[in-house]
Scaffold this active site. Structure first.
Site, PDB file in Angstrom:
ATOM      1  N   ASP A  53       0.834  -1.209   0.000  1.00 41.52           N
ATOM      2  CA  ASP A  53       0.000   0.000   0.000  1.00 41.52           C
ATOM      3  C   ASP A  53       0.870   1.261   0.000  1.00 41.52           C
ATOM      4  O   ASP A  53       0.352   2.371  -0.076  1.00 41.52           O
ATOM      5  CB  ASP A  53      -1.023  -0.007   1.149  1.00 41.52           C
ATOM      6  CG  ASP A  53      -0.380  -0.041   2.523  1.00 41.52           C
ATOM      7  OD1 ASP A  53       0.855  -0.145   2.607  1.00 41.52           O
ATOM      8  OD2 ASP A  53      -1.134   0.047   3.526  1.00 41.52           O
ATOM      9  N   SER A  54       2.200   1.067   0.051  1.00 43.10           N
ATOM     10  CA  SER A  54       3.121   2.201  -0.166  1.00 43.10           C
ATOM     11  C   SER A  54       2.872   2.817  -1.542  1.00 43.10           C
ATOM     12  O   SER A  54       3.293   3.945  -1.802  1.00 43.10           O
ATOM     13  CB  SER A  54       4.577   1.748  -0.049  1.00 43.10           C
ATOM     14  OG  SER A  54       4.810   0.606  -0.855  1.00 43.10           O
ATOM     15  N   ASP A  92      -1.224  -6.106  -0.523  1.00 44.77           N
ATOM     16  CA  ASP A  92      -1.465  -5.459   0.771  1.00 44.77           C
ATOM     17  C   ASP A  92      -2.952  -5.154   0.911  1.00 44.77           C
ATOM     18  O   ASP A  92      -3.567  -4.600  -0.012  1.00 44.77           O
ATOM     19  CB  ASP A  92      -0.700  -4.127   0.805  1.00 44.77           C
ATOM     20  CG  ASP A  92       0.143  -3.980   2.037  1.00 44.77           C
ATOM     21  OD1 ASP A  92      -0.068  -4.727   3.009  1.00 44.77           O
ATOM     22  OD2 ASP A  92       1.029  -3.100   2.034  1.00 44.77           O
ATOM     23  N   LYS A 151      -1.535  -9.280   2.702  1.00 48.34           N
ATOM     24  CA  LYS A 151      -0.770  -8.852   3.884  1.00 48.34           C
ATOM     25  C   LYS A 151      -1.648  -7.958   4.748  1.00 48.34           C
ATOM     26  O   LYS A 151      -2.393  -7.120   4.234  1.00 48.34           O
ATOM     27  CB  LYS A 151       0.501  -8.105   3.457  1.00 48.34           C
ATOM     28  CG  LYS A 151       1.303  -7.555   4.634  1.00 48.34           C
ATOM     29  CD  LYS A 151       2.716  -7.190   4.245  1.00 48.34           C
ATOM     30  CE  LYS A 151       2.894  -5.824   3.644  1.00 48.34           C
ATOM     31  NZ  LYS A 151       2.429  -4.721   4.496  1.00 48.34           N
ATOM     32  N   GLU A 211      -1.548  -5.659   8.541  1.00 50.99           N
ATOM     33  CA  GLU A 211      -0.708  -5.105   9.606  1.00 50.99           C
ATOM     34  C   GLU A 211      -1.303  -5.429  10.974  1.00 50.99           C
ATOM     35  O   GLU A 211      -2.520  -5.391  11.146  1.00 50.99           O
ATOM     36  CB  GLU A 211      -0.573  -3.583   9.426  1.00 50.99           C
ATOM     37  CG  GLU A 211       0.175  -3.206   8.156  1.00 50.99           C
ATOM     38  CD  GLU A 211       0.395  -1.704   8.027  1.00 50.99           C
ATOM     39  OE1 GLU A 211       0.071  -0.942   8.959  1.00 50.99           O
ATOM     40  OE2 GLU A 211       0.902  -1.294   6.964  1.00 50.99           O
ATOM     41  N   GLU A 219       9.107  -4.384  10.381  1.00 53.11           N
ATOM     42  CA  GLU A 219       9.484  -3.051   9.874  1.00 53.11           C
ATOM     43  C   GLU A 219       9.891  -2.141  11.022  1.00 53.11           C
ATOM     44  O   GLU A 219       9.211  -2.056  12.060  1.00 53.11           O
ATOM     45  CB  GLU A 219       8.299  -2.433   9.111  1.00 53.11           C
ATOM     46  CG  GLU A 219       8.615  -1.019   8.612  1.00 53.11           C
ATOM     47  CD  GLU A 219       7.655  -0.504   7.548  1.00 53.11           C
ATOM     48  OE1 GLU A 219       6.752  -1.251   7.116  1.00 53.11           O
ATOM     49  OE2 GLU A 219       7.826   0.672   7.161  1.00 53.11           O
TER      50      GLU A 219
HETATM   51  O1  KIV Z   1       3.505  -1.133   1.612  1.00 55.64           O
HETATM   52  C1  KIV Z   1       4.658  -1.591   1.579  1.00 55.64           C
HETATM   53  O2  KIV Z   1       5.430  -1.338   0.663  1.00 55.64           O
HETATM   54  C2  KIV Z   1       5.068  -2.463   2.698  1.00 55.64           C
HETATM   55  C3  KIV Z   1       6.486  -2.914   2.754  1.00 55.64           C
HETATM   56  C4  KIV Z   1       7.390  -1.802   3.011  1.00 55.64           C
HETATM   57  C5  KIV Z   1       6.683  -4.030   3.712  1.00 55.64           C
HETATM   58  O3  KIV Z   1       4.276  -2.759   3.521  1.00 55.64           O
END
Ligand code: KIV
Length: 296
Positions: A54-55, A93, A123, A125, A192
């Site tokens: 989600d970055s 994510d 994924k 969190e 992280e």
């Molecule tokens: O969103 C992302 O890119 C991440 C990674 C940095 C682990 O969660």
């Protein structure tokens, strides 16, 4: 099986491969990928995991943080990455708000990433407090990657992007989080923004492979954000980032050279232009001559 650009054999990576790699002490590689082009480059280089993080809210969409990106926006990118990835494990994510409120909604959203996006895992969190929903998603036959430590979706609760796990209480909580995810049967755990020593303890404690970002070298694998790797993030990089290339400089150079060539009439040249077939050219010249003759 096929070969990477440096001649390594490429195999299809599954969640079982990650466990095998931890067992064999073979480092796991992971990069984020957000579109068809980055997916192809990451996959063809033989990276184990392509993570549609989600970055992308920041790197691709220009948002301030990860909080506003939606399931539909994420899906758009997951589908593009799916078209570019053959061998890497594709993890999507789950964005903020798509799994925290209601386990049924979490399963529904996770299933969309699998059915519509072609993701092989999702994924989420959070540690102990997220374990119930993670179990529900795993029960729905969807592998889950955990993510603890500096969890960007908790930025407002953490009061900023701060390294976590610096006190004894915080270390104990992180260990409980990691063990809870391990027992829940997650496919891997992203660690992280935590001290190297804590990441090493967690990695030794759990059977699940750990993948670090800002968590030191003792994790079972490492992940970087693609745009950090190649300098496309327009800001001061975090301490843990190593820049392996300068795409910003390369792209700027190319854009400036294009602009200079266009304004000086050097692009395109004749070899870069299409031409009429000989017969059409001859016929056209005849027509033009006739027209000119009539005008005289
Ligand atoms: O969103 C992302 O890119 C991440 C990674 C940095 C682990 O969660």
């Amino acid at each position: 099986m096929s070969l990477t650009p440096i001649g390594e054999l490429r195999q299809k990576i599954t969640t079982a491969t990650l466990r095998e790699k931890k067992f064999q002490r073979e480092p796991i590689t992971c990069l984020t990928a957000y579109d068809y082009a980055t997916a192809r480059l990451v996959d063809e280089a033989g990276i184990d995991i392509a993570l549609v993080g989600d970055s992308l809210a920041m790197t691709m969409l220009g948002y301030e943080n990860t909080l506003s990106v939606t399931v539909d926006e994420m899906l758009h990118h997951v589908k593009a990455v799916r078209r570019g990835v053959k061998n890497a494990l594709l993890i999507a994510d789950m964005p903020y708000g798509s799994y925290q409120a209601d386990p049924n909604e979490a399963v529904h959203n996770a299933a969309r990433f699998v059915k519509e996006g072609g993701a092989e895992a999702v994924k989420m969190e959070g540690g102990e407090k997220r374990v119930d929903v993670i179990r529900r998603v795993i029960d729905a036959e969807i592998p889950v990657a955990g993510h603890i430590g500096l969890t960007p979706q908790s930025v407002n609760m953490m009061g900023g992007y701060k390294v976590q796990g610096k006190t004894l209480n915080a270390i104990e909580q992180l260990m409980r989080d990691a063990v809870a995810l391990d027992r829940a049967g997650v496919a891997c755990i992203y660690l992280e923004g935590i001290p190297r020593e804590v990441a090493a303890m967690i990695t030794a404690e759990v059977e699940t492979p750990t993948i670090g970002i800002g968590a030191g070298p003792d994790c079972d694998g490492q992940v970087l954000v693609f745009h950090d790797l190649v300098n496309l993030t327009f800001g001061h990089p975090a301490k843990f980032v190593r820049r392996y290339g300068d795409a910003a400089a390369l792209i700027t150079q190319s854009v400036l050279a294009f602009k200079a060539d266009v304004v000086s009439h050097q692009f395109p040249n004749d070899a870069e232009s299409y031409h009429l077939p000989k017969e059409t050219q001859a016929a056209l010249e005849t027509v033009l001559h006739r027209k000119q003759a009539m005008q005289r």
